[in-house]
Design a protein around this motif. Structure first.
Motif, PDB file in Angstrom:
ATOM      1  N   ASP A   1      16.134   6.777  -1.769  1.00  0.00           N
ATOM      2  CA  ASP A   1      15.170   5.863  -1.834  1.00  0.00           C
ATOM      3  C   ASP A   1      13.820   6.490  -2.402  1.00  0.00           C
ATOM      4  N   ALA A   2      13.824   7.775  -2.709  1.00  0.00           N
ATOM      5  CA  ALA A   2      12.494   8.636  -3.161  1.00  0.00           C
ATOM      6  C   ALA A   2      12.133   7.944  -4.593  1.00  0.00           C
ATOM      7  N   LEU A   3      10.751   7.687  -4.762  1.00  0.00           N
ATOM      8  CA  LEU A   3      10.296   7.357  -6.084  1.00  0.00           C
ATOM      9  C   LEU A   3      10.665   8.482  -7.194  1.00  0.00           C
ATOM     10  N   ILE A   4      11.205   8.258  -8.360  1.00  0.00           N
ATOM     11  CA  ILE A   4      11.534   9.311  -9.164  1.00  0.00           C
ATOM     12  C   ILE A   4      10.955   8.993 -10.371  1.00  0.00           C
ATOM     13  N   ALA A   5      10.674   7.896 -10.780  1.00  0.00           N
ATOM     14  CA  ALA A   5      10.184   7.534 -12.169  1.00  0.00           C
ATOM     15  C   ALA A   5       9.326   6.237 -12.193  1.00  0.00           C
ATOM     16  N   HIS A   6       8.066   6.145 -12.957  1.00  0.00           N
ATOM     17  CA  HIS A   6       7.106   5.002 -12.891  1.00  0.00           C
ATOM     18  C   HIS A   6       6.424   4.894 -14.247  1.00  0.00           C
ATOM     19  N   GLY A   7       6.452   3.384 -14.358  1.00  0.00           N
ATOM     20  CA  GLY A   7       5.282   3.361 -15.588  1.00  0.00           C
ATOM     21  C   GLY A   7       5.023   1.775 -15.426  1.00  0.00           C
TER      22      GLY A   7
ATOM     23  N   GLU B   1       2.926   5.948  -3.081  1.00  0.00           N
ATOM     24  CA  GLU B   1       3.960   6.847  -3.577  1.00  0.00           C
ATOM     25  C   GLU B   1       3.849   6.760  -5.060  1.00  0.00           C
ATOM     26  N   ILE B   2       3.077   5.962  -5.669  1.00  0.00           N
ATOM     27  CA  ILE B   2       3.023   5.955  -7.371  1.00  0.00           C
ATOM     28  C   ILE B   2       1.952   6.844  -7.411  1.00  0.00           C
ATOM     29  N   ARG B   3       0.635   7.106  -6.686  1.00  0.00           N
ATOM     30  CA  ARG B   3      -0.265   7.829  -6.855  1.00  0.00           C
ATOM     31  C   ARG B   3       0.087   9.517  -6.791  1.00  0.00           C
ATOM     32  N   SER B   4       1.040   9.421  -5.926  1.00  0.00           N
ATOM     33  CA  SER B   4       1.583  10.966  -5.498  1.00  0.00           C
ATOM     34  C   SER B   4       2.536  11.303  -6.619  1.00  0.00           C
TER      35      SER B   4
ATOM     36  N   PRO C   1       0.835  -1.126  -0.019  1.00  0.00           N
ATOM     37  CA  PRO C   1       0.061   0.068   0.160  1.00  0.00           C
ATOM     38  C   PRO C   1       0.793   1.502  -0.056  1.00  0.00           C
ATOM     39  N   ALA C   2       2.026   1.363   0.745  1.00  0.00           N
ATOM     40  CA  ALA C   2       2.916   2.509   1.026  1.00  0.00           C
ATOM     41  C   ALA C   2       3.323   2.755  -0.737  1.00  0.00           C
ATOM     42  N   GLU C   3       3.777   1.572  -1.581  1.00  0.00           N
ATOM     43  CA  GLU C   3       4.360   1.859  -2.617  1.00  0.00           C
ATOM     44  C   GLU C   3       3.281   2.515  -3.567  1.00  0.00           C
ATOM     45  N   ILE C   4       2.245   1.793  -3.728  1.00  0.00           N
ATOM     46  CA  ILE C   4       0.950   2.473  -4.407  1.00  0.00           C
ATOM     47  C   ILE C   4       0.656   3.616  -4.135  1.00  0.00           C
TER      48      ILE C   4
END
Length: 179
Positions: free
Chosen positions: A54-60, A19-22, A14-17
């Protein structure tokens, strides 16, 4: 050097999801809702984290959809929720994410497809994605329905299926934006 982590939605907590939403919310200036997030779940994700904090900086992500084209229902790897944090753009991270997603598409699907934003078009064109020149439709609960507002923003990555880029292509139905 940043690396992408490739994981199925089932491997995200849930925390990663969140992060993705943010990341998506910020990247799309607040125009990324619950249905948009839902569209990007259930498939394979490529996540890039800052090696320093370790912050999320890119996603797909790539999810399975069905496309109707040339009288055939094609297995499509549909790219969703591609974004790079604003302060990290133009550093190759979008390409890193797409490298991973395209490998999944080439290994498992008849074609890749996506609906590109104006900002994303150059990335996809440079990677060999092709703009769909024909009409776009959706197989809706009430039958086949044209989607003229999407025409010009749909891109495909041919893999196995022969494609006529000047013909019609129809996607399967889903809530929210169908393309």
């Amino acid at each position: 050097m940043s690396r992408a982590r490739v994981v199925h939605t089932s491997g995200l907590g849930p925390a990663e999801i969140a992060e993705i939403r943010s990341l998506m919310h910020a990247a799309f200036d607040g125009d990324f809702g619950d249905e948009d997030l839902e569209h990007g779940l259930g498939g394979i994700h490529a996540l890039v984290r800052d090696p320093g904090d370790d912050a999320l900086i890119a996603h797909g992500s790539v999810v399975m959809r069905r496309m109707l084209h040339g009288g055939r229902a094609l297995r499509c790897g549909y790219v969703e929720a591609v974004a790079v944090r604003a302060d990290r753009r133009r550093a190759g991270l979008g390409g890193l994410v797409m490298d991973e997603l395209e490998a999944v598409i080439r290994g498992a699907y008849d074609l890749g497809a996506l609906g590109a934003s104006d900002d994303g078009e150059a990335l996809y064109l440079a990677r060999g994605w092709q703009r769909w020149r024909g009409t776009t439709s959706v197989v809706a609960p009430d039958g086949l329905r044209r989607c003229p507002e999407e025409e010009g923003s749909v891109f495909v990555l041919p893999v196995e299926a022969p494609l006529d880029l000047d013909a019609d292509i129809a996607c399967d139905w889903r809530d929210g934006d169908v393309w």
